[in-house]
Design a protein around this motif. Structure first.
Motif, PDB file in Angstrom:
ATOM      1  N   GLU A   1      78.772 -43.617  -9.406  1.00 49.76           N
ATOM      2  CA  GLU A   1      78.686 -42.392  -9.840  1.00 49.76           C
ATOM      3  C   GLU A   1      78.024 -42.127 -11.197  1.00 49.76           C
ATOM      4  OE1 GLU A   1      79.839 -38.601  -8.616  1.00 49.76           O
ATOM      5  OE2 GLU A   1      79.715 -40.369  -7.619  1.00 49.76           O
ATOM      6  N   TYR A   2      78.103 -43.345 -12.098  1.00 48.92           N
ATOM      7  CA  TYR A   2      77.590 -43.111 -13.397  1.00 48.92           C
ATOM      8  C   TYR A   2      76.641 -44.319 -13.323  1.00 48.92           C
ATOM      9  CZ  TYR A   2      80.730 -39.440 -14.955  1.00 48.92           C
ATOM     10  OH  TYR A   2      81.575 -38.369 -14.955  1.00 48.92           O
ATOM     11  N   LEU A   3      75.535 -44.106 -14.256  1.00 52.17           N
ATOM     12  CA  LEU A   3      74.422 -45.150 -14.528  1.00 52.17           C
ATOM     13  C   LEU A   3      73.770 -45.744 -13.537  1.00 52.17           C
ATOM     14  CD1 LEU A   3      76.794 -46.993 -17.316  1.00 52.17           C
ATOM     15  CD2 LEU A   3      74.922 -45.178 -17.788  1.00 52.17           C
TER      16      LEU A   3
ATOM     17  N   GLU B   1      73.253 -44.544 -10.122  1.00 54.26           N
ATOM     18  CA  GLU B   1      73.103 -43.430  -9.100  1.00 54.26           C
ATOM     19  C   GLU B   1      71.789 -43.444  -8.373  1.00 54.26           C
ATOM     20  OE1 GLU B   1      73.592 -42.400 -12.210  1.00 54.26           O
ATOM     21  OE2 GLU B   1      74.697 -40.746 -12.515  1.00 54.26           O
TER      22      GLU B   1
ATOM     23  N   ASN C   1      80.696 -37.742  -3.871  1.00 49.85           N
ATOM     24  CA  ASN C   1      80.421 -38.733  -4.716  1.00 49.85           C
ATOM     25  C   ASN C   1      79.186 -39.160  -4.414  1.00 49.85           C
ATOM     26  OD1 ASN C   1      80.706 -40.842  -2.854  1.00 49.85           O
ATOM     27  ND2 ASN C   1      82.932 -40.293  -3.205  1.00 49.85           N
TER      28      ASN C   1
ATOM     29  N   ARG D   1      89.682 -41.285 -10.550  1.00 46.56           N
ATOM     30  CA  ARG D   1      88.354 -41.755 -11.070  1.00 46.56           C
ATOM     31  C   ARG D   1      87.213 -40.621 -10.631  1.00 46.56           C
ATOM     32  NH1 ARG D   1      88.355 -47.580  -8.730  1.00 46.56           N
ATOM     33  NH2 ARG D   1      88.942 -46.550  -6.819  1.00 46.56           N
ATOM     34  N   PRO D   2      86.041 -40.738 -11.374  1.00 49.89           N
ATOM     35  CA  PRO D   2      84.910 -39.679 -10.929  1.00 49.89           C
ATOM     36  C   PRO D   2      84.409 -39.828  -9.585  1.00 49.89           C
ATOM     37  CG  PRO D   2      84.514 -40.962 -12.873  1.00 49.89           C
ATOM     38  CD  PRO D   2      85.676 -41.456 -12.565  1.00 49.89           C
TER      39      PRO D   2
ATOM     40  N   THR E   1      70.122 -37.532 -13.836  1.00 51.80           N
ATOM     41  CA  THR E   1      71.240 -37.522 -13.045  1.00 51.80           C
ATOM     42  C   THR E   1      71.474 -35.986 -12.346  1.00 51.80           C
ATOM     43  OG1 THR E   1      72.692 -37.143 -14.794  1.00 51.80           O
ATOM     44  CG2 THR E   1      72.325 -39.326 -14.221  1.00 51.80           C
TER      45      THR E   1
ATOM     46  N   ARG F   1      71.272 -35.376  -8.271  1.00 52.56           N
ATOM     47  CA  ARG F   1      72.392 -34.691  -7.552  1.00 52.56           C
ATOM     48  C   ARG F   1      71.996 -33.435  -6.646  1.00 52.56           C
ATOM     49  NH1 ARG F   1      75.138 -37.497 -11.595  1.00 52.56           N
ATOM     50  NH2 ARG F   1      76.994 -38.781 -10.632  1.00 52.56           N
TER      51      ARG F   1
ATOM     52  N   SER G   1      79.524 -32.200  -5.199  1.00 56.36           N
ATOM     53  CA  SER G   1      79.746 -33.087  -6.485  1.00 56.36           C
ATOM     54  C   SER G   1      80.886 -32.232  -7.282  1.00 56.36           C
ATOM     55  CB  SER G   1      78.270 -33.086  -7.160  1.00 56.36           C
ATOM     56  OG  SER G   1      78.405 -33.707  -8.299  1.00 56.36           O
TER      57      SER G   1
ATOM     58  N   HIS H   1      80.685 -32.543 -10.473  1.00 53.88           N
ATOM     59  CA  HIS H   1      80.176 -32.525 -11.891  1.00 53.88           C
ATOM     60  C   HIS H   1      79.526 -31.263 -11.877  1.00 53.88           C
ATOM     61  CE1 HIS H   1      80.554 -36.823 -12.287  1.00 53.88           C
ATOM     62  NE2 HIS H   1      79.911 -36.963 -11.177  1.00 53.88           N
TER      63      HIS H   1
END
Length: 579
Positions: free
Chosen positions: A341-343, A345, A384, A508-509, A561, A565, A577, A579
């Motif tokens: 999900e982070y860094l 993707e 996600n 969590r994300p 990012t 998405r 998403s 986010h």
């Protein structure tokens, strides 16, 4: 003895010669009868109903041969009732001496080795457990605890039902018993409830071995209860003949072969007689471990083990053209939701989408009969990046299916797999070993769980049954609360929640409270297999595959990012998403 009973315990003098003349024929008849059914091979210490039925068959044959021999003598005034009495007497006496011998053998074993154990389950369930205990010299059933109050006071094989499941602590203390054998079937709700009831009793929990464990030297007799016994289900019904025809003598390629699902697929494929198994994995260590295991377990099978990345189509193509597999299983993927999900993707997109496209096309180019992709329940209404990338991978497979008509392309969705890498179970195990706390994201979060063998077997079955472009949904059973899973693991470790506390950390994300196996606008169609259904989803036939691949190739080492998405959302319309 038959003559003696026939004449009320006093044989007249004129009949004594008849008894002496007939007796050799009786010995001969029974010798032939027992030889024909091999009664002489029986081990009296382990005699049971099958052996007694074998004995009865021999006695019937012996009695008939005796009667035939005596009647052929045409002895005048021979009492024919003796010919009926003597096999009955033989059955009673020979059965009694065997039963007595086994009783003495069991008493000797019980006195020397038997540790007391309580059986937990209904009379029907306890019957199977008692049979299993007959093969163990270490345990002796001293009582039954039934969940059905109406069975209290009854007995089974002289073992009494001493109470209900609510009486575990009281009965165990009064009888000084420190072990409890759960007789209920694996995965049953009663097993989970019982586990929570024995939380503070200090009783060791045992279960009857699974069928495959009886094949192992250390699998005989009860063993410690494991998490798979609580969450597993009845054995999967496989089309053994169809799978044997699919794999026997064939070349099969598996990507992600070193992973938990990939390696289990390899084990099953090897058992079904594949001539060559081509294993591909990015991890050198994982592929090395798999090589060592399969070479030892299946020395007759030709194995080819490659360290390769599914993101490199030319490398995949070279491997496939060299071996020409008839079946391809694609299990290589990035699947850890928070990590992707982070860094990372773009890594999820490149491996899960482009890697799937590469493998699917290579399967079609080399003329494979079937291609099976391992998907996930997180591809349904994804929140996600990982789930969205897997849903896009499903669409890519459906799109490629229109390009290669000779290959059947199938995707298979299932939920969490117990013990697989990145799953919650290894995490909880490490936390328990370190003294806690166990971290759970939310008290209401639920997940579907399946054991690794269950998942692999159903993937094989779906691969056999599937038509090109279909997405199969596995029956994952009932969802399990993660907090209940944590409690069960604490109980199985012999600890209590006071010793290993549970801490809630928040979602969590990209994480959902619950996972779905079908999207809201989808329906599913039943199949001949009770644990497999076909999802009716939107097709990927209209997807511009080349445009997708071009975007991925041109995305660069660290794309924006938000833009990534948005791009995913444009291709996976159900992706929402957070986010």
């Amino acid at each position: 003895m038959a003559f003696w009973l026939r004449f009320n315990l006093d044989i007249p003098d004129e009949f004594v010669p008849l008894a002496l003349v007939a007796s050799p024929w009786c010995v001969l008849g029974y010798a032939l009868g027992f030889l024909s059914v091999r009664v002489y091979r029986q081990v009296w210490s382990y005699i049971g109903l099958p052996e007694l039925r074998q004995l009865a068959t021999g006695i019937v044959l012996g009695g008939l041969l005796t009667a035939a021999g005596v009647l052929m003598l045409r002895t005048p005034n021979f009492p024919r009732s003796v010919l009926v009495l003597q096999p009955l007497i033989a059955l009673v006496l020979m059965g009694a001496v065997r039963a007595g011998w086994r009783t003495l053998a069991e008493l000797r074993l019980g006195v020397r080795h038997g540790k007391p154990v309580l059986i937990l389950g209904s009379l029907h369930e306890a019957s199977g457990a008692l049979r299993a205990l007959k093969g163990s010299t270490h345990w002796q059933a001293v009582g039954i605890l039934s969940p059905q109050p109406g069975e209290v006071g009854r007995s089974l094989q002289t073992v009494r039902v001493l109470g209900t499941s609510a009486d575990i602590g009281r009965v165990a203390k009064s009888m000084d018993v420190h072990a409890l054998l759960m007789a209920s079937p694996p995965g049953s709700q009663s097993r989970r409830q019982m586990l929570l009831q024995v939380a503070d009793t200090g009783i060791a929990l045992l279960t009857v071995p699974r069928p495959d464990e009886w094949l192992k030297a250390d699998g005989v007799g009860p063993r410690r209860l494991e998490l798979e016994d609580l969450l597993g289900r009845a054995p999967i019904q496989l089309d053994v003949a169809g799978l044997a025809d699919l794999f026997s003598g064939q070349t099969v390629l598996v990507t992600g072969a070193g992973g938990s699902i990939g390696s289990e697929l390899c084990r099953h494929i090897a058992r079904f007689g594949a001539q060559r198994l081509v294993c591909v994995d990015l991890s050198e260590f994982a592929i090395y471990q798999l090589e060592q295991e399969l070479r030892e377990a299946h020395p007759q099978m030709h194995g080819s083990y490659y360290t390769a990345n599914v993101r490199e189509p030319e490398r995949l193509r070279a491997i496939a053209i060299k071996h020409r597999p008839s079946v391809v299983f694609h299990a290589a993927a990035y699947k850890h939701v928070p990590l992707m999900e982070y860094l990372n993707e773009i890594e999820a997109v490149r491996t899960n989408v482009a890697g799937t496209l590469n493998t699917a096309r290579v399967a079609g180019e080399c003329g494979a009969r079937r291609f099976v992709m391992i998907s996930t329940d997180k591809a349904v209404n994804p929140t996600n990046v990982m789930g969205a990338s897997k849903r896009l991978a499903e669409l890519m497979v459906q799109g490629v299916a229109t390009e290669y008509s000779q290959t059947q392309y199938v995707s298979v969705r299932f939920g969490n797999v117990l013990g697989s890498s990145g799953s919650v179970v290894p995490l909880f195990t490490r936390q328990i070993l370190s003294g806690g706390p166990i971290t759970v994201t939310h008290p209401d979060i639920v997940r579907y769980f399946m054991t690794i063998p269950e998942a692999a077997q159903l993937v094989l079955q779906a691969g056999l049954m599937g038509q090109s472009g279909q997405i199969f949904v596995l029956d994952m059973g009932e969802p399990v609360k993660i907090v209940d899973l944590a409690k069960m693991m604490i109980r199985l470790s012999g600890k209590t929640e006071h010793e290993i506390p549970i801490s809630y950390t928040g979602l969590r994300p990209g994480e959902k409270l619950y996972e779905e196996l079908l999207a809201n606008d989808e329906t599913s169609v039943a199949t001949p297999h009770p644990k497999l259904r076909i999802a009716k989803t939107s097709s990927g036939s209209d997807l511009d595959i080349e445009a997708v691949l071009s975007w991925i190739e041109n995305a660069g080492p660290e794309p924006d990012t938000v833009g990534l998405r948005d791009w995913l959302r444009s291709h996976v319309l159900e992706y929402k998403s957070v986010h």
